[in-house]
Scaffold this motif. Structure first.
Motif, short mmCIF file in Angstrom:
data_model
loop_
_atom_site.label_atom_id
_atom_site.label_comp_id
_atom_site.label_asym_id
_atom_site.label_seq_id
_atom_site.Cartn_x
_atom_site.Cartn_y
_atom_site.Cartn_z
N PRO A 67 0.85 -1.42 -0.18
CA PRO A 67 0.05 -0.01 0.03
C PRO A 67 0.86 1.31 0.10
O PRO A 67 0.32 2.30 -0.50
N CYS A 68 2.06 1.12 0.52
CA CYS A 68 2.87 2.41 0.56
C CYS A 68 3.88 2.60 -0.73
O CYS A 68 4.65 3.44 -0.76
N GLY A 69 4.06 1.49 -1.40
CA GLY A 69 4.81 1.55 -2.59
C GLY A 69 6.08 1.21 -2.17
O GLY A 69 7.16 1.55 -2.72
N LEU A 70 6.53 0.68 -0.91
CA LEU A 70 7.98 1.02 -0.54
C LEU A 70 8.60 -0.49 -0.76
O LEU A 70 9.87 -0.39 -1.26
N ILE A 71 8.03 -1.60 -0.88
CA ILE A 71 8.65 -2.88 -1.25
C ILE A 71 9.29 -2.98 -2.61
O ILE A 71 10.46 -3.43 -2.88
N ARG A 72 8.58 -2.23 -3.59
CA ARG A 72 8.98 -2.25 -4.84
C ARG A 72 10.41 -1.51 -5.04
O ARG A 72 11.10 -1.57 -6.09
N GLN A 73 10.69 -0.74 -3.98
CA GLN A 73 11.86 0.25 -4.20
C GLN A 73 13.03 -0.71 -3.51
O GLN A 73 14.18 -0.02 -3.57
N LEU A 74 12.80 -1.69 -2.97
CA LEU A 74 13.80 -2.49 -2.27
C LEU A 74 14.42 -3.42 -3.21
O LEU A 74 13.79 -3.91 -4.06
N THR A 75 15.81 -3.59 -3.18
CA THR A 75 16.36 -4.77 -3.90
C THR A 75 16.54 -5.90 -2.71
O THR A 75 17.28 -6.26 -2.00
N LEU A 76 15.37 -6.85 -2.98
CA LEU A 76 15.06 -7.95 -2.19
C LEU A 76 16.05 -9.23 -2.26
O LEU A 76 15.72 -10.16 -3.07
N GLN A 77 17.39 -9.02 -2.10
CA GLN A 77 18.35 -10.03 -2.40
C GLN A 77 19.60 -9.88 -1.27
O GLN A 77 19.59 -8.73 -0.81
N HIS A 78 19.88 -11.23 -0.82
CA HIS A 78 21.04 -11.14 -0.18
C HIS A 78 21.83 -12.36 -0.18
O HIS A 78 21.22 -13.42 -1.00
N ASN A 79 23.20 -12.45 0.38
CA ASN A 79 23.97 -13.67 0.06
C ASN A 79 24.20 -14.38 1.47
O ASN A 79 25.15 -15.10 1.34
N VAL A 80 23.33 -14.22 2.43
CA VAL A 80 23.54 -15.15 3.65
C VAL A 80 22.92 -16.35 3.35
O VAL A 80 21.82 -16.39 3.04
N ALA A 81 23.74 -17.47 3.56
CA ALA A 81 23.37 -18.71 3.25
C ALA A 81 22.48 -19.23 4.48
O ALA A 81 22.91 -19.73 5.64
N LEU A 82 21.12 -19.31 4.56
CA LEU A 82 20.32 -19.90 5.51
C LEU A 82 19.59 -21.26 5.00
O LEU A 82 19.28 -21.38 4.09
N ALA A 83 19.58 -22.11 5.96
CA ALA A 83 18.74 -23.25 5.70
C ALA A 83 17.85 -23.53 7.02
O ALA A 83 18.30 -23.12 8.18
N THR A 84 16.72 -23.87 6.83
CA THR A 84 15.82 -24.24 7.85
C THR A 84 16.32 -25.74 8.56
O THR A 84 16.78 -26.74 7.96
N ALA A 85 16.22 -25.84 9.79
CA ALA A 85 16.52 -26.83 10.58
C ALA A 85 15.65 -28.18 10.16
O ALA A 85 15.92 -29.26 10.03
N TYR A 86 14.14 -27.83 9.84
CA TYR A 86 13.42 -28.97 9.56
C TYR A 86 13.98 -29.40 8.28
O TYR A 86 13.86 -30.81 8.13
N GLU A 87 14.11 -28.80 7.12
CA GLU A 87 14.37 -29.18 6.04
C GLU A 87 15.89 -29.86 6.04
O GLU A 87 15.93 -30.97 5.33
#
Length: 478
Positions: free
Chosen positions: A447-467
């Motif tokens: 609704p605020c048009g904010l997410i579209r301005q973000l670069t939604l990328q990162h290089n932190v290697a995360l894994a879930t415990a369950y998977e």
């Protein structure tokens, strides 16, 4: 036959053992202003009966008494046995059929059901005349302090608390107030032990020496455990005085080296979790959310995240607080130039959520220099509002940035918490895969048009415990 309802009532103005005709002793040192059960009318064996008692002294000062006032006397009484409802064994009966079935019922509907449909072989035999009970006379004193935890002998019996003001010489004065509870119920059976899933390894002493166990749980703050939210749950089962014993028993049974909890109230941390877990060899930290305290149970309190670690395995190096509201304001200022739009965006993003990061040093695992390996443990509670997917994703973005700044990319990191997100959400994609696909459904709600301005990328290697343990992700909430 009908039974009286539980509650608090003032006693009659005079009784044979109240007050004194002596001019010096006749006046009470305090007045009992209010007395009530904190929640529900069903005391449970072993769980302290939660009561609230407000007193007023001669100077007009009102205060809650927790058992330390010397000018008041407490007396717990055990009442006559009241059978549970024939159809609902967990409910106290209020009606007894004394003409046909001789059974006990919790409501008019149950009574009529029993009268019309209960087969004769399920009726109780008619009692003999000399078996008639006098429920008024069957009250026995069982305690003389403000605190009382029911025993097995109290099951199916109501309890009554007498709060009696005293004179200066210690005699009972006028103004007694009483609280009558529902019947005491036995301790429910504990849940079966959970089946734990382990990740690889050969189970020998050398391998086990290198492992540590992590336990994460949103315990549901007493602030939110209300009858309106959980109308299907018995009132006594929602009581914090009942739940806290089961919660701490579950936590201790896991034998974890690191414990991360969400929705921990500040008073619960100070008065319950910290001393209980310290007795088992844990140290811990608490960080409340950045929200105004809520008046609850006669005092202001707030909830947040608590992290504990076993001191024989880890020692604390440092901590960091990720304040999403403050971080949002800083980042929004870089993306939004219009002042009115900036205020609108900040208002939507300011939800008070936080993350608590603790850097621990392993006392067992050493590096080549002889120092313990360090580990960053992050504990967070992402916003729960299902209509605010954009805020959840924004908080996740801030969390990743804060972790990168804190660890500088050279430290193993555990990200624990309640993310209020499912594996098909944008939040999960962002954590697990480092990016969110452009056509994701959650990105359409901005609704605020904010997410579209973000670069939604990162290089932190995360894994879930369950998977990691099962080779597939769970379908339930993370």
């Amino acid at each position: 036959m009908a039974y009286p309802s539980p509650g608090a009532v003032p006693a009659s103005p005079r009784s044979s053992n109240e007050g004194s005709d002596d001019e010096d002793d006749g006046e009470a040192m305090i007045n009992v202003q209010r007395a009530e059960l904190v929640r529900g009318h069903r005391p449970v064996v072993v769980s302290e009966v939660p009561v609230y008692v407000a007193l007023e002294d001669r100077d007009g000062r009102r205060f809650e008494d927790k058992g330390s006032c010397k000018w008041v006397k407490y007396r717990w009484m055990r009442g006559p046995r009241i059978q549970p409802c024939f159809y609902h064994p967990h409910k106290m009966s209020t009606i007894r059929d004394v003409a046909k079935t001789w059974r006990h019922y919790c409501s008019r509907e149950c009574f009529l059901r029993g009268w019309h449909t209960l087969p004769q072989h399920s009726w109780n035999p008619k009692p003999e005349e000399n078996e008639a009970e006098d429920p008024i006379a069957q009250w026995t004193e069982v305690g003389n302090s403000r605190q009382y935890s029911p025993t097995q002998n109290d099951i199916e019996r109501p309890l009554r608390l007498d709060i009696i003001p005293l004179t200066k010489s210690g005699k009972e004065a006028k103004g007694k107030m009483t609280i009558t509870t529902g019947t005491v119920i036995p301790t429910p059976k504990e849940a079966r032990m959970r089946q734990m899933i382990s990740n690889g390894g050969t189970f020998n002493a050398e391998w086990l020496q290198k492992q540590f166990k992590v336990f994460n749980w949103n315990i549901l703050a007493d602030l939110y455990a209300t009858e309106n939210v959980y109308p299907y749950c018995e009132k006594w089962a929602l009581s914090w005085n009942w739940r806290k014993h089961l919660i701490i028993k579950e936590v201790k049974s896991m034998g974890a080296d690191i414990i991360t909890l969400q929705e921990v109230q500040k008073d619960a941390f100070d008065e319950w979790f910290k001393p209980e877990l310290a007795a088992d060899g844990y140290d811990g930290l608490f960080q409340q959310k950045k929200r105004d305290p809520i008046f609850h149970r006669g005092k202001y309190t707030s909830e947040g995240c608590a992290t504990f670690w076993r001191v024989s395995r880890f020692k604390r190096v440092e901590k960091a607080i990720f304040d999403y509201d403050r971080l949002s304001q800083q980042e929004v200022a870089h993306h939004v130039r219009d002042q009115k739009q900036e205020e609108k965006v900040n208002q939507r993003l300011s939800k008070g959520n936080i993350a608590l990061a603790v850097i621990l040093e392993d006392r067992h695992m050493k590096n080549r220099h002889g120092a313990g390996h360090q580990l960053c443990v992050v504990n967070t509670h992402i916003l729960c509002d299902p209509a605010a997917a954009d805020v959840k994703l924004w908080q996740s973005h801030l969390l990743i940035k804060s972790i990168q700044t804190t660890t500088r990319g050279n430290m193993p990191t555990l990200v624990c918490g309640d993310f209020n997100s499912t594996p098909d959400s944008a939040v999960y994609d962002y954590f697990r895969r480092g990016q969110v696909r452009e056509n994701h459904e959650d990105l359409k709600k901005d609704p605020c048009g904010l997410i579209r301005q973000l670069t939604l990328q990162h290089n932190v290697a995360l894994a879930t415990a369950y998977e990691t343990c099962t080779m597939k992700e769970a379908s339930a909430i993370m």
